[in-house]
Design a protein around this motif. Structure first.
Motif, PDB file in Angstrom:
ATOM      1  N   VAL A 180      33.791  -1.152  33.754  1.00  0.00           N
ATOM      2  CA  VAL A 180      34.196  -0.295  32.655  1.00  0.00           C
ATOM      3  C   VAL A 180      33.714   1.114  32.991  1.00  0.00           C
ATOM      4  N   MET A 181      34.574   2.106  32.732  1.00  0.00           N
ATOM      5  CA  MET A 181      34.229   3.498  33.002  1.00  0.00           C
ATOM      6  C   MET A 181      34.629   4.340  31.798  1.00  0.00           C
ATOM      7  N   ALA A 182      33.771   5.325  31.459  1.00  0.00           N
ATOM      8  CA  ALA A 182      34.050   6.222  30.337  1.00  0.00           C
ATOM      9  C   ALA A 182      33.836   7.664  30.770  1.00  0.00           C
ATOM     10  N   LEU A 183      34.666   8.538  30.228  1.00  0.00           N
ATOM     11  CA  LEU A 183      34.557   9.968  30.487  1.00  0.00           C
ATOM     12  C   LEU A 183      33.344  10.507  29.748  1.00  0.00           C
ATOM     13  N   GLY A 184      32.465  11.196  30.474  1.00  0.00           N
ATOM     14  CA  GLY A 184      31.286  11.802  29.863  1.00  0.00           C
ATOM     15  C   GLY A 184      31.628  13.123  29.205  1.00  0.00           C
ATOM     16  N   ASP A 203      38.204  -4.059  39.908  1.00  0.00           N
ATOM     17  CA  ASP A 203      37.428  -3.751  41.107  1.00  0.00           C
ATOM     18  C   ASP A 203      36.925  -2.315  41.048  1.00  0.00           C
ATOM     19  N   PHE A 204      35.762  -2.065  41.654  1.00  0.00           N
ATOM     20  CA  PHE A 204      35.184  -0.726  41.677  1.00  0.00           C
ATOM     21  C   PHE A 204      36.152   0.282  42.285  1.00  0.00           C
ATOM     22  N   ALA A 205      36.867  -0.099  43.337  1.00  0.00           N
ATOM     23  CA  ALA A 205      37.806   0.814  44.003  1.00  0.00           C
ATOM     24  C   ALA A 205      38.922   1.266  43.064  1.00  0.00           C
ATOM     25  N   ASP A 206      39.227   0.485  42.031  1.00  0.00           N
ATOM     26  CA  ASP A 206      40.263   0.854  41.073  1.00  0.00           C
ATOM     27  C   ASP A 206      39.864   2.053  40.215  1.00  0.00           C
ATOM     28  N   LEU A 207      38.557   2.387  40.181  1.00  0.00           N
ATOM     29  CA  LEU A 207      38.097   3.511  39.374  1.00  0.00           C
ATOM     30  C   LEU A 207      38.526   4.860  39.956  1.00  0.00           C
ATOM     31  N   PHE A 208      38.672   4.936  41.289  1.00  0.00           N
ATOM     32  CA  PHE A 208      38.935   6.222  41.934  1.00  0.00           C
ATOM     33  C   PHE A 208      40.291   6.828  41.580  1.00  0.00           C
ATOM     34  N   PRO A 209      41.397   6.083  41.624  1.00  0.00           N
ATOM     35  CA  PRO A 209      42.663   6.706  41.219  1.00  0.00           C
ATOM     36  C   PRO A 209      42.670   7.088  39.732  1.00  0.00           C
ATOM     37  N   ILE A 210      41.958   6.329  38.918  1.00  0.00           N
ATOM     38  CA  ILE A 210      41.883   6.661  37.491  1.00  0.00           C
ATOM     39  C   ILE A 210      41.072   7.941  37.310  1.00  0.00           C
ATOM     40  N   PHE A 211      39.960   8.060  38.045  1.00  0.00           N
ATOM     41  CA  PHE A 211      39.151   9.278  38.010  1.00  0.00           C
ATOM     42  C   PHE A 211      40.017  10.486  38.395  1.00  0.00           C
ATOM     43  N   GLY A 243      43.273  10.816  38.153  1.00  0.00           N
ATOM     44  CA  GLY A 243      44.196  11.103  37.056  1.00  0.00           C
ATOM     45  C   GLY A 243      43.515  11.811  35.900  1.00  0.00           C
ATOM     46  N   TRP A 244      42.318  11.377  35.553  1.00  0.00           N
ATOM     47  CA  TRP A 244      41.574  12.043  34.486  1.00  0.00           C
ATOM     48  C   TRP A 244      41.244  13.480  34.870  1.00  0.00           C
ATOM     49  N   ARG A 245      40.919  13.699  36.148  1.00  0.00           N
ATOM     50  CA  ARG A 245      40.603  15.045  36.625  1.00  0.00           C
ATOM     51  C   ARG A 245      41.814  15.969  36.416  1.00  0.00           C
ATOM     52  N   GLU A 246      43.025  15.449  36.645  1.00  0.00           N
ATOM     53  CA  GLU A 246      44.236  16.242  36.450  1.00  0.00           C
ATOM     54  C   GLU A 246      44.479  16.535  34.968  1.00  0.00           C
ATOM     55  N   VAL A 247      44.131  15.607  34.103  1.00  0.00           N
ATOM     56  CA  VAL A 247      44.358  15.775  32.664  1.00  0.00           C
ATOM     57  C   VAL A 247      43.258  16.608  32.010  1.00  0.00           C
ATOM     58  N   PHE A 248      41.987  16.315  32.330  1.00  0.00           N
ATOM     59  CA  PHE A 248      40.855  16.932  31.642  1.00  0.00           C
ATOM     60  C   PHE A 248      40.231  18.105  32.388  1.00  0.00           C
ATOM     61  N   GLY A 249      40.683  18.391  33.605  1.00  0.00           N
ATOM     62  CA  GLY A 249      40.129  19.494  34.372  1.00  0.00           C
ATOM     63  C   GLY A 249      39.183  19.003  35.455  1.00  0.00           C
ATOM     64  N   GLY A 250      38.858  19.922  36.365  1.00  0.00           N
ATOM     65  CA  GLY A 250      38.107  19.550  37.551  1.00  0.00           C
ATOM     66  C   GLY A 250      36.657  19.189  37.349  1.00  0.00           C
ATOM     67  N   GLY A 251      35.989  19.726  36.347  1.00  0.00           N
ATOM     68  CA  GLY A 251      34.547  19.511  36.231  1.00  0.00           C
ATOM     69  C   GLY A 251      34.148  18.279  35.464  1.00  0.00           C
ATOM     70  N   ILE A 252      34.820  17.170  35.664  1.00  0.00           N
ATOM     71  CA  ILE A 252      34.498  15.973  34.869  1.00  0.00           C
ATOM     72  C   ILE A 252      33.429  15.126  35.540  1.00  0.00           C
ATOM     73  N   ALA A 253      32.806  14.317  34.724  1.00  0.00           N
ATOM     74  CA  ALA A 253      31.883  13.285  35.192  1.00  0.00           C
ATOM     75  C   ALA A 253      32.127  12.050  34.332  1.00  0.00           C
ATOM     76  N   THR A 254      31.978  10.884  34.938  1.00  0.00           N
ATOM     77  CA  THR A 254      32.164   9.639  34.205  1.00  0.00           C
ATOM     78  C   THR A 254      30.954   8.743  34.442  1.00  0.00           C
TER      79      THR A 254
END
Length: 118
Positions: free
Chosen positions: A3-7, A34-42, A44-55
């Protein structure tokens, strides 16, 4: 499973501080196999929420109560956007360390090594 959440960043406070928000209250969260599945989602979130994100991310077993585990222990991993499009994955700095320390313990004053002349 993971499980991953946007900080949430506070731009007026410490620049590297990102609050870990529970996935059910976060602006974005995901559960993947799988852990590797988090990277493409990250990405996509970077494109939506901007470059300076952390999860924040946490693994759990299928059927495990991850919601309570997140509340009680917090997520053990932080993923940060780095310049050049890189993703830095590291243990959450607020989490208690597990296992041996990253650096060897120092010897006290007057202590000698256990083996000499080797």
């Amino acid at each position: 499973m993971w499980v991953m959440a946007l900080g949430e960043r506070d731009p007026h406070d410490l620049p590297n501080y990102v609050e870990d928000v529970h996935p059910l209250a976060a602006r974005a969260s995901v559960v993947v196999d799988d852990f590797a599945d988090l990277f493409p989602i990250f990405k996509g979130w970077r494109e939506v929420f901007g470059g300076g994100i952390a999860t924040y991310a946490m693994s759990f077993e299928n059927g495990e109560d991850w919601e309570s585990k997140w509340r009680e222990y917090g997520p053990p991993f932080r993923l940060d956007h780095m310049p050049g499009g890189w993703i830095q994955v590291r243990p959450d700095t607020d989490a208690e360390p597990n296992g041996r320390p990253l650096t060897a313990p120092t010897l006290g004053d007057g202590a000698a090594p256990a083996v000499e002349g080797a």
